[in-house]
Design a protein around this motif. Sequence first.
Motif, mmCIF file in Angstrom:
data_model
loop_
_atom_site.group_PDB
_atom_site.id
_atom_site.type_symbol
_atom_site.label_atom_id
_atom_site.label_comp_id
_atom_site.label_asym_id
_atom_site.label_seq_id
_atom_site.Cartn_x
_atom_site.Cartn_y
_atom_site.Cartn_z
ATOM 1 N N PRO A 50 0.791 -1.247 0.000
ATOM 2 C CA PRO A 50 0.000 0.000 0.000
ATOM 3 C C PRO A 50 0.819 1.290 0.000
ATOM 4 N N GLY A 51 2.071 1.249 0.435
ATOM 5 C CA GLY A 51 2.894 2.466 0.454
ATOM 6 C C GLY A 51 4.007 2.443 -0.570
ATOM 7 N N TYR A 52 3.853 1.663 -1.616
ATOM 8 C CA TYR A 52 4.911 1.498 -2.610
ATOM 9 C C TYR A 52 5.278 2.837 -3.244
ATOM 10 N N GLY A 53 6.566 3.033 -3.466
ATOM 11 C CA GLY A 53 7.049 4.244 -4.133
ATOM 12 C C GLY A 53 6.868 5.507 -3.321
ATOM 13 N N GLY A 54 6.630 5.358 -2.015
ATOM 14 C CA GLY A 54 6.423 6.535 -1.181
ATOM 15 C C GLY A 54 5.057 7.167 -1.353
ATOM 16 N N VAL A 55 4.112 6.404 -1.927
ATOM 17 C CA VAL A 55 2.771 6.924 -2.210
ATOM 18 C C VAL A 55 1.734 6.049 -1.499
ATOM 19 N N ASP A 56 0.753 6.681 -0.887
ATOM 20 C CA ASP A 56 -0.369 5.976 -0.269
ATOM 21 C C ASP A 56 -1.300 5.535 -1.403
ATOM 22 N N LEU A 57 -1.092 4.317 -1.889
ATOM 23 C CA LEU A 57 -1.823 3.851 -3.075
ATOM 24 C C LEU A 57 -3.328 3.704 -2.846
ATOM 25 N N PRO A 58 -3.791 3.154 -1.710
ATOM 26 C CA PRO A 58 -5.246 3.095 -1.513
ATOM 27 C C PRO A 58 -5.892 4.493 -1.497
ATOM 28 N N ARG A 59 -5.229 5.433 -0.864
ATOM 29 C CA ARG A 59 -5.766 6.798 -0.825
ATOM 30 C C ARG A 59 -5.779 7.411 -2.224
ATOM 31 N N LEU A 60 -4.713 7.183 -2.981
ATOM 32 C CA LEU A 60 -4.656 7.705 -4.344
ATOM 33 C C LEU A 60 -5.794 7.149 -5.185
ATOM 34 N N ARG A 61 -5.995 5.846 -5.122
ATOM 35 C CA ARG A 61 -7.083 5.243 -5.902
ATOM 36 C C ARG A 61 -8.439 5.796 -5.478
ATOM 37 N N ALA A 62 -8.653 5.975 -4.180
ATOM 38 C CA ALA A 62 -9.928 6.517 -3.695
ATOM 39 C C ALA A 62 -10.123 7.957 -4.180
ATOM 40 N N GLU A 63 -9.075 8.763 -4.106
ATOM 41 C CA GLU A 63 -9.189 10.155 -4.550
ATOM 42 C C GLU A 63 -9.436 10.244 -6.058
ATOM 43 N N VAL A 64 -8.785 9.379 -6.825
ATOM 44 C CA VAL A 64 -9.005 9.392 -8.271
ATOM 45 C C VAL A 64 -10.441 8.970 -8.573
ATOM 46 N N TRP A 65 -10.938 7.942 -7.882
ATOM 47 C CA TRP A 65 -12.323 7.511 -8.109
ATOM 48 C C TRP A 65 -13.285 8.672 -7.846
ATOM 49 N N GLU A 66 -13.067 9.407 -6.753
ATOM 50 C CA GLU A 66 -13.922 10.568 -6.455
ATOM 51 C C GLU A 66 -13.795 11.621 -7.545
ATOM 52 N N ALA A 67 -12.570 11.856 -8.011
ATOM 53 C CA ALA A 67 -12.344 12.885 -9.035
ATOM 54 C C ALA A 67 -12.947 12.493 -10.381
ATOM 55 N N LEU A 68 -13.100 11.214 -10.635
ATOM 56 C CA LEU A 68 -13.750 10.787 -11.873
ATOM 57 C C LEU A 68 -15.233 11.142 -11.885
ATOM 58 N N HIS A 69 -15.773 11.436 -10.711
ATOM 59 C CA HIS A 69 -17.193 11.762 -10.589
ATOM 60 C C HIS A 69 -17.445 13.217 -10.200
ATOM 61 N N ASP A 70 -16.388 13.963 -9.904
ATOM 62 C CA ASP A 70 -16.540 15.346 -9.457
ATOM 63 C C ASP A 70 -15.404 16.180 -10.056
ATOM 64 N N PRO A 71 -15.715 17.044 -11.024
ATOM 65 C CA PRO A 71 -14.654 17.803 -11.688
ATOM 66 C C PRO A 71 -13.914 18.777 -10.778
ATOM 67 N N ALA A 72 -14.447 19.072 -9.609
ATOM 68 C CA ALA A 72 -13.765 19.984 -8.688
ATOM 69 C C ALA A 72 -12.648 19.293 -7.901
ATOM 70 N N ARG A 73 -12.635 17.974 -7.892
ATOM 71 C CA ARG A 73 -11.627 17.220 -7.123
ATOM 72 C C ARG A 73 -10.292 17.214 -7.857
ATOM 73 N N ARG A 74 -9.223 17.329 -7.089
ATOM 74 C CA ARG A 74 -7.867 17.238 -7.618
ATOM 75 C C ARG A 74 -7.088 16.260 -6.753
ATOM 76 N N PRO A 75 -7.020 14.997 -7.160
ATOM 77 C CA PRO A 75 -6.267 14.022 -6.366
ATOM 78 C C PRO A 75 -4.774 14.346 -6.393
ATOM 79 N N ARG A 76 -4.086 13.878 -5.357
ATOM 80 C CA ARG A 76 -2.634 14.061 -5.251
ATOM 81 C C ARG A 76 -1.995 12.757 -4.831
ATOM 82 N N LEU A 77 -0.701 12.674 -4.999
ATOM 83 C CA LEU A 77 0.062 11.535 -4.521
ATOM 84 C C LEU A 77 0.546 11.869 -3.113
ATOM 85 N N HIS A 78 -0.076 11.257 -2.114
ATOM 86 C CA HIS A 78 0.244 11.509 -0.705
ATOM 87 C C HIS A 78 1.208 10.449 -0.189
ATOM 88 N N PRO A 79 2.038 10.802 0.796
ATOM 89 C CA PRO A 79 2.874 9.779 1.427
ATOM 90 C C PRO A 79 2.001 8.840 2.251
#
Length: 136
Positions: free
Chosen positions: A103-132
């Motif tokens: 889940p923390g591969y590459g210094g990125v919180d991968l589950p959080r990234l996937r969740a944020e991207v999923w939200e952003a796919l449904h809401d144009p105001a969302r801007r996902p980021r790569l979090h530690p």
Amino acid sequence: MTPDADLPSLPGTPAFPDALSGGDWTPGDAAAFARGAALFARGEWWEAHEAWEDPWLRAAGPDRAFLQGVILLAAALHKRWHHGSLTHRNYHKASRYLETLPPGYGGVDLPRLRAEVWEALHDPARRPRLHPPAGS
């Protein structure tokens, strides 16, 4: 391509590793990945994809899966908000790559990234980021 000087220094942006597991991660690859992460956070998903492509071309094994996954997430967002695609096919392909990694591969919180991207796919105001990862 946006000049590096124009990219924001975002609070909470991970300190990306100088090397991933494969050992072939160059300082240029690390810089390209950080540049892509900043572009991704700004909603410049195609440009993020482009920044990550050269390191991906040289990567192997889990590093390649990691880079393929984040590239596909960027492509999913670009296709959704620049081409109107509602299929989310690239999101699902990215998930298959990222689910093979810790889940923390590459210094990125991968589950959080996937969740944020999923939200952003449904809401144009969302801007996902790569979090530690949490606790980093």
